[in-house]
Design an enzyme around this catalytic site. Structure first.
Site, short mmCIF file in Angstrom:
data_model
loop_
_atom_site.label_atom_id
_atom_site.label_comp_id
_atom_site.label_asym_id
_atom_site.label_seq_id
_atom_site.Cartn_x
_atom_site.Cartn_y
_atom_site.Cartn_z
N CYS A 27 0.68 -1.23 0.37
CA CYS A 27 0.29 -0.04 0.01
C CYS A 27 0.24 1.37 0.09
CB CYS A 27 -1.11 0.25 0.96
SG CYS A 27 -1.97 1.49 1.47
N ASP A 35 -1.18 -5.17 0.26
CA ASP A 35 -2.79 -5.58 -0.43
C ASP A 35 -2.58 -6.45 -0.98
OD1 ASP A 35 -3.87 -2.57 0.39
OD2 ASP A 35 -2.54 -2.31 -1.55
#
Length: 113
Positions: A27, A35
């Site tokens: 991220c 992520d």
């Protein structure tokens, strides 16, 4: 070039689909953690096909990169397009739910869905 290897496509009219739930990237915002994504790639070859082992290694290279879902979907689409120049291409990137929000980014020929 992205490092994705390719091979000559067979002469038959085909649609090829790759799916994985193992794509991760960092991220780029304050969260700082990884992520997790479900990825679908569908394409109609026009001369060349994606080689699956090199595709897997290329996707693994994103695990240490800080990138948004929107940017990642765009990069995947552009790099695959450059690598094999398919007749049609569709990329769907589904980010794992975080904070109660689910995000999906789609790029390309939705008729392949």
């Amino acid at each position: 070039m992205s490092g994705i290897e390719r091979f000559e496509a067979p002469p038959t009219n085909q649609i090829t689909t790759f799916e994985t739930a193992e794509l991760t990237a960092l991220c780029p915002f304050d969260f700082g953690g990884p992520d997790h994504y479900d990825l679908t790639i569908k394409y109609e070859p026009d001369g060349h096909c994606l080689e699956s082992r090199s595709l897997k290694l290329w996707l693994e290279s994103y695990r240490d990169e800080e990138i948004t879902a929107e940017r990642l979907a765009d990069e995947l689409y552009r790099d695959i397009s450059r690598s094999i120049e398919p007749a049609r291409l569709y990329v769907r990137l589904e980010q794992a739910r975080r904070g109660g929000i689910e995000e999906t980014v789609e790029v390309g020929e939705r008729a392949l869905c």
